[in-house]
Scaffold this active site. Structure first.
Site, PDB file in Angstrom:
ATOM      1  N   PHE A   1      65.635 117.917  35.441  1.00  0.00           N
ATOM      2  CA  PHE A   1      66.197 118.443  34.201  1.00  0.00           C
ATOM      3  C   PHE A   1      65.123 119.271  33.510  1.00  0.00           C
ATOM      4  O   PHE A   1      63.955 119.182  33.881  1.00  0.00           O
ATOM      5  CB  PHE A   1      66.646 117.273  33.310  1.00  0.00           C
ATOM      6  CG  PHE A   1      68.117 117.209  33.110  1.00  0.00           C
ATOM      7  CD1 PHE A   1      68.979 117.159  34.184  1.00  0.00           C
ATOM      8  CD2 PHE A   1      68.662 117.189  31.821  1.00  0.00           C
ATOM      9  CE1 PHE A   1      70.348 117.094  34.008  1.00  0.00           C
ATOM     10  CE2 PHE A   1      70.040 117.122  31.633  1.00  0.00           C
ATOM     11  CZ  PHE A   1      70.879 117.075  32.725  1.00  0.00           C
TER      12      PHE A   1
ATOM     13  N   GLN B   1      69.269 121.004  17.568  1.00  0.00           N
ATOM     14  CA  GLN B   1      69.266 121.705  18.845  1.00  0.00           C
ATOM     15  C   GLN B   1      70.573 122.473  19.029  1.00  0.00           C
ATOM     16  O   GLN B   1      71.658 121.901  18.913  1.00  0.00           O
ATOM     17  CB  GLN B   1      69.108 120.694  19.981  1.00  0.00           C
ATOM     18  CG  GLN B   1      68.967 121.329  21.339  1.00  0.00           C
ATOM     19  CD  GLN B   1      68.666 120.278  22.395  1.00  0.00           C
ATOM     20  OE1 GLN B   1      69.516 119.502  22.785  1.00  0.00           O
ATOM     21  NE2 GLN B   1      67.425 120.242  22.852  1.00  0.00           N
TER      22      GLN B   1
ATOM     23  N   HIS C   1      72.690 124.361  21.756  1.00  0.00           N
ATOM     24  CA  HIS C   1      72.799 124.557  23.196  1.00  0.00           C
ATOM     25  C   HIS C   1      73.214 126.007  23.429  1.00  0.00           C
ATOM     26  O   HIS C   1      74.087 126.510  22.729  1.00  0.00           O
ATOM     27  CB  HIS C   1      73.842 123.589  23.776  1.00  0.00           C
ATOM     28  CG  HIS C   1      73.766 123.460  25.268  1.00  0.00           C
ATOM     29  ND1 HIS C   1      74.243 124.432  26.101  1.00  0.00           N
ATOM     30  CD2 HIS C   1      73.266 122.487  26.059  1.00  0.00           C
ATOM     31  CE1 HIS C   1      74.028 124.042  27.358  1.00  0.00           C
ATOM     32  NE2 HIS C   1      73.450 122.874  27.360  1.00  0.00           N
TER      33      HIS C   1
ATOM     34  N   LEU D   1      80.790 122.210  25.416  1.00  0.00           N
ATOM     35  CA  LEU D   1      79.639 122.462  26.257  1.00  0.00           C
ATOM     36  C   LEU D   1      79.992 123.038  27.621  1.00  0.00           C
ATOM     37  O   LEU D   1      80.911 122.591  28.286  1.00  0.00           O
ATOM     38  CB  LEU D   1      78.901 121.142  26.455  1.00  0.00           C
ATOM     39  CG  LEU D   1      77.419 121.280  26.745  1.00  0.00           C
ATOM     40  CD1 LEU D   1      76.725 121.952  25.575  1.00  0.00           C
ATOM     41  CD2 LEU D   1      76.824 119.917  26.996  1.00  0.00           C
TER      42      LEU D   1
ATOM     43  N   GLU E   1      74.410 123.153  31.622  1.00  0.00           N
ATOM     44  CA  GLU E   1      73.259 123.914  32.062  1.00  0.00           C
ATOM     45  C   GLU E   1      73.272 124.104  33.587  1.00  0.00           C
ATOM     46  O   GLU E   1      72.671 125.027  34.126  1.00  0.00           O
ATOM     47  CB  GLU E   1      72.000 123.126  31.650  1.00  0.00           C
ATOM     48  CG  GLU E   1      70.749 123.930  31.639  1.00  0.00           C
ATOM     49  CD  GLU E   1      69.632 123.223  30.859  1.00  0.00           C
ATOM     50  OE1 GLU E   1      69.909 122.644  29.794  1.00  0.00           O
ATOM     51  OE2 GLU E   1      68.493 123.263  31.317  1.00  0.00           O
TER      52      GLU E   1
ATOM     53  N   ARG F   1      66.126 126.033  26.491  1.00  0.00           N
ATOM     54  CA  ARG F   1      67.408 126.086  25.787  1.00  0.00           C
ATOM     55  C   ARG F   1      67.344 126.947  24.536  1.00  0.00           C
ATOM     56  O   ARG F   1      68.221 127.768  24.287  1.00  0.00           O
ATOM     57  CB  ARG F   1      67.847 124.673  25.380  1.00  0.00           C
ATOM     58  CG  ARG F   1      68.541 123.935  26.478  1.00  0.00           C
ATOM     59  CD  ARG F   1      69.064 122.596  26.004  1.00  0.00           C
ATOM     60  NE  ARG F   1      69.707 121.929  27.135  1.00  0.00           N
ATOM     61  CZ  ARG F   1      70.214 120.696  27.109  1.00  0.00           C
ATOM     62  NH1 ARG F   1      70.172 119.998  25.992  1.00  0.00           N
ATOM     63  NH2 ARG F   1      70.774 120.180  28.163  1.00  0.00           N
TER      64      ARG F   1
ATOM     65  N   HIS G   1      74.437 121.354  18.833  1.00  0.00           N
ATOM     66  CA  HIS G   1      74.558 120.339  19.879  1.00  0.00           C
ATOM     67  C   HIS G   1      73.994 118.977  19.495  1.00  0.00           C
ATOM     68  O   HIS G   1      74.659 117.971  19.640  1.00  0.00           O
ATOM     69  CB  HIS G   1      73.851 120.872  21.131  1.00  0.00           C
ATOM     70  CG  HIS G   1      74.020 120.022  22.339  1.00  0.00           C
ATOM     71  ND1 HIS G   1      75.241 119.544  22.738  1.00  0.00           N
ATOM     72  CD2 HIS G   1      73.122 119.554  23.242  1.00  0.00           C
ATOM     73  CE1 HIS G   1      75.092 118.827  23.848  1.00  0.00           C
ATOM     74  NE2 HIS G   1      73.824 118.803  24.164  1.00  0.00           N
TER      75      HIS G   1
ATOM     76  N   ARG H   1      64.749 117.838  21.668  1.00  0.00           N
ATOM     77  CA  ARG H   1      65.066 116.722  22.561  1.00  0.00           C
ATOM     78  C   ARG H   1      65.236 117.223  23.986  1.00  0.00           C
ATOM     79  O   ARG H   1      65.886 118.233  24.227  1.00  0.00           O
ATOM     80  CB  ARG H   1      66.364 116.067  22.118  1.00  0.00           C
ATOM     81  CG  ARG H   1      66.853 114.984  23.045  1.00  0.00           C
ATOM     82  CD  ARG H   1      68.251 114.558  22.672  1.00  0.00           C
ATOM     83  NE  ARG H   1      69.206 115.650  22.818  1.00  0.00           N
ATOM     84  CZ  ARG H   1      69.980 115.830  23.892  1.00  0.00           C
ATOM     85  NH1 ARG H   1      69.905 115.006  24.907  1.00  0.00           N
ATOM     86  NH2 ARG H   1      70.839 116.836  23.943  1.00  0.00           N
TER      87      ARG H   1
END
Lengths: 565, 244
Positions: A123, A236, A238, A252, A255, A286, A350, A384
């Site tokens: 990730f 955050q 996204h 969403l 990714e 991001r 997000h 995060r």
């Protein structure tokens, strides 16, 4: 003031919220043989946790044996721009593995390595393949498992109950006031200890990936009760959310689409990431991708619905069908076949890194009030990492639930102030009785549009000042005049929205005030007019001052191992 | 496009239908249409929703007499849809005046008591899971467990269940027999039975074959057709019947 009838329900530990963190807290407290009640604002099992796709970060080393909690810690702190409370981050990385095993114990089905161990994948911004997963429905798997875990324990679940206000008595938590959404009854829940697990507040923005109930109830209730709130400017965004259809706006787009080779195009067909981050292109961080997309849209190079294009149609259909199955389904529901057509995407609000300030026992600054999950601040710092949120729900859920239970055993239930309770129920009743006023859906739109246009990805001094001023006006002029269109109590969405509205305004103001105070760019907080002299290595803490005023102050970072550069 | 929506202010039964004119845009779902009605025409209308993307399973309802998720149902393609369900009264009794060529009919999910408008009481659906004790009872142990990828794959179909109750609402047996636990509870029981990590498989076998369970199923397979996630509980129930 009318004397309104209400029911009182007693327990030892009360958990407000029934997502990943709330369920885990309730299970932990219940195992310590206490009477536990869990409140859910919707049906149990429908919480936003189930929408998490990616995974759960845990340094098991099942595929990369060199991984360890130390490295997980370092990645988390660097990713968080050094703003994390390092004591809390240490708890996260140390307990993540035991809490993952707990989930297994409750029946969770993670994907597997050939040897049968929990599989782990890579990730963003992580040194090793660390993210445990269940296809692209990890959150859903965890949510289903926890609900089964709740059934096994003796937790009393009250679903479709909306907690509206925290009750504090003699400096300690006493319980909450609530309404039963189904029938409209007024309720008071009293307990020795309360765990807040109310999730985030993406819904204060027009475009968000969050489920509909994530309006920031917990932040606002805790602030009103006098609790310290930290890092509220850190939100955050996204980079890729859906722009259409209307009901799915902001939903969403994982990714993984870019991970598998998806490319971003503007309305001229240019692969614009080449102009911003040519080395990494679509796989930049991001926040970097989000800013690049917004720059294109603001320059008039966006798609008709206000996004940019994300295309995967150059890949063999077989690959797309195999690796991005749920994305095909998600866009099919919107009438788009991603094997042939590009998706339209734009950034979406997000995750809130900020929230209730806790100590290493997950206790807030109000004795007896604990916090876990997204409504909690400090763990993730300025940003995060993907996969750290699900891990956080389990680690801090269990910590908060266990410590709440211990607190409940050591303390008598405190009293409540009947006048305060009546005042709250009269406030809720007035929204229904008002002859004239502002409709909640109109008020909500004004608020979310203000936040989306002024306190979004690109922030600047004049916008922050304007937002703060507007929010103060809304607090004074709109909040007290909210009027529910239909004065009925049974399952009335207008009433629920009206009650949520005040929570949204309080939360939005904390975000805007903190963003106004932080003059330089740091973490997810990006100031286009960033002050280069503000290195940003501090946290902003908000608390209620005399006469209900919002007080902000800078506090030193909590550092255990890694000092900022 | 006209939407004819079932109303029930006090719950219990549908009291009447209201007709709304919805401005339909490309890609619009039935959930979008309900939002438009709620925001612009009638703020009193109640329905459940949460995730907007077929993950949470909150918005199960009857759309043009077929049980569907509102967030997953495109308005434009509605006329061409046909689940070929075996008929039973809630699917065949149409309100007077409904013109299927010009109107979308939206009603609460059958087989569960109506609380208000499109909101139904899910207690019975959840109680089935509780009464069958459907949770994991793994073997004792402190360490990480293993499960081979092929054992894990066997579970794939079951884990996609989102507890939306569309199967429960589509089942003619659930309509008639109050005691029937319903398709998803049986699929869930078999999910634990099939799990390689389960120590006492017999416990879940007993749960699935209880008199209120698999024996009541007539293998009508409406649940297989209505399931939005491919769980196909009917196929599992067939397996349970065979094994017993």
């Amino acid at each position: 003031m009318d004397e309104l009838p209400y029911k009182t329900i007693l327990c030892d530990v009360l958990v407000v919220g029934a997502g990943g963190a709330g369920c885990r807290a309730a299970i932990e407290a219940s195992r310590l043989n206490l009477d536990v009640i869990m409140l859910s604002k919707e049906l149990i099992g429908k919480a936003h946790t189930s929408m998490a796709e990616g995974g759960y970060n845990v340094s098991l080393g099942n595929v990369d044996p060199d991984d360890d909690p130390e490295t997980h810690f370092k990645d988390t702190i660097v990713g968080g721009n050094y703003l994390n409370n390092q004591e809390l981050a240490e708890i996260l990385v140390n307990d993540a593995s035991q809490r993952a095993f707990d989930l297994e114990e409750m029946g969770a089905l993670f994907d597997r390595t050939p040897e049968g161990k929990i599989a782990q994948r890579v990730f963003g911004k992580q040194s090793w393949r660390r993210t445990a997963y269940a296809s692209d429905r990890t959150g859903s798997e965890i949510m289903i498992t926890l609900v089964e875990g709740i059934r096994k324990e003796s937790v009393r679940v009250f679903d479709e109950i909306f907690a509206t206000r925290l009750l504090v008595h003699d400096g300690r938590i006493a319980g909450v006031t609530a309404i039963d959404l189904k029938y409209g009854d007024y309720l008071v829940f009293r307990a020795q200890a309360v765990v807040m697990a109310t999730g985030g507040a993406g819904r204060i923005f027009t475009v968000t990936s969050n489920a509909q109930l994530d309006v920031g109830d917990g932040y606002a209730m805790a602030f009103e009760a006098g609790c310290d709130i930290i890092d509220m400017e850190m939100i955050q965004f996204h980079p890729t959310g859906m722009v259409a259809p209307e009901s799915a706006k902001g939903r969403l787009v994982t990714e993984a689409v870019r991970g598998e080779g998806g490319i971003l195009l503007n309305n001229k067909g240019e692969r614009f990431m080449n102009n911003y981050y040519p080395e990494v292109m679509e796989l930049a961080g991001r926040d970097q991708v989000a800013r690049s997309i917004m720059t294109e849209v603001l320059a008039g190079r966006g798609s008709p619905d206000g996004g940019v294009y994300l295309s995967i149609s150059h890949l063999p259909k077989r690959i797309v069908e195999f690796r991005l199955e749920s994305m095909i389904e998600q866009f099919e529901d919107a009438g788009v076949d991603i094997r042939d057509e590009p998706m339209q995407v734009s950034p979406t609000a997000h995750h809130f890194m900020g929230g209730l300030k806790i100590d290493t026992n997950a206790q807030t600054t109000i004795p007896g009030l604990f916090s876990a999950g997204e409504c909690t601040g400090g763990i993730h710092g300025g940003n995060r990492l993907g996969g750290n949120a699900l891990a956080g729900t389990q680690v801090f859920g269990a910590l908060a639930g266990g410590n709440a239970a211990r607190f409940a055993k050591e303390h008598e239930r405190t009293g409540v102030d009947r006048k305060e309770i009546q005042k709250e129920f009269n406030r809720l009743e007035a929204m229904l009785k008002r002859k004239e006023g502002i409709s909640p859906s109109v008020a909500r739109k004004e608020l979310t549009d203000l936040m989306w246009s002024k306190v979004q990805i690109f922030r600047k001094e004049e916008d922050m000042a304007y937002a703060v001023k507007e929010l103060k006006r809304i607090e004074k002029e709109v909040v007290p005049n909210i009027k529910v269109d239909m004065p009925i109590k049974r399952f009335n969405p207008g009433w629920h929205q009206a009650i949520e509205f005040e929570h949204m305004v309080t939360t939005a103001r904390m975000v805007a005030e903190a963003a106004f105070m932080r003059k330089g760019s740091r973490g997810a907080h990006y100031r286009v007019d960033g002050d280069p002299n503000d290195d940003g290595y501090y946290n902003i803490v908000i608390r209620k001052g005399p006469k209900g005023k919002m007080k902000l102050q800078k506090e030193d970072l909590v550092i255990t191992k890694i000092a900022p550069p | 496009m006209l939407f004819r929506v079932a109303r029930s202010r006090d719950g219990g039964a549908v009291s009447h239908y209201d007709l709304y004119k919805v401005d339909v845009k490309k890609g619009m779902t039935v959930l979008d249409a309900l939002f438009q009605i709620q925001d612009k025409m009638d703020p009193s209308i109640s329905f459940r929703y949460s995730c907007r993307g077929a993950v949470c399973g909150s918005c199960a309802m009857l759309i043009n007499k077929e049980p569907r998720l509102a967030c997953k149902t495109q308005v434009s393609g509605l006329k061409d849809l046909n689940m070929n369900l075996k008929p039973f009264p809630p699917l065949t009794e149409v309100p007077p005046g409904w013109n299927p060529d010009e109107e979308v009919l939206v009603e609460p999910l059958p087989n569960l008591p109506i609380l208000k408008d499109l909101v139904v009481d899910m207690t019975k659906f959840y109680n089935a899971l509780e009464s069958l004790n459907l949770w994991a009872e793994p073997a004792e142990g402190e360490k990480a467990r293993t499960q081979s990828p092929s054992d894990r794959r066997k579970m794939e179909r079951y884990v996609n269940c989102i507890m939306c109750a569309l199967c429960f609402g589509s089942c003619p047996v659930n309509a008639k027999k109050k005691e029937y636990v319903g398709p998803s509870a049986l699929a869930k029981a078999w999910r634990f039975h099939e799990d390689s990590r389960t120590a006492d498989k017999e416990r879940y076998f007993k749960a699935a074959t209880t008199p209120e369970g698999a024996p009541l199923c007539d293998l009508i397979m409406n649940c297989v057709k209505a399931c939005p996630k491919g769980v196909a509980p009917g196929g599992t129930i067939r397996k349970i019947k065979k094994a017993s």
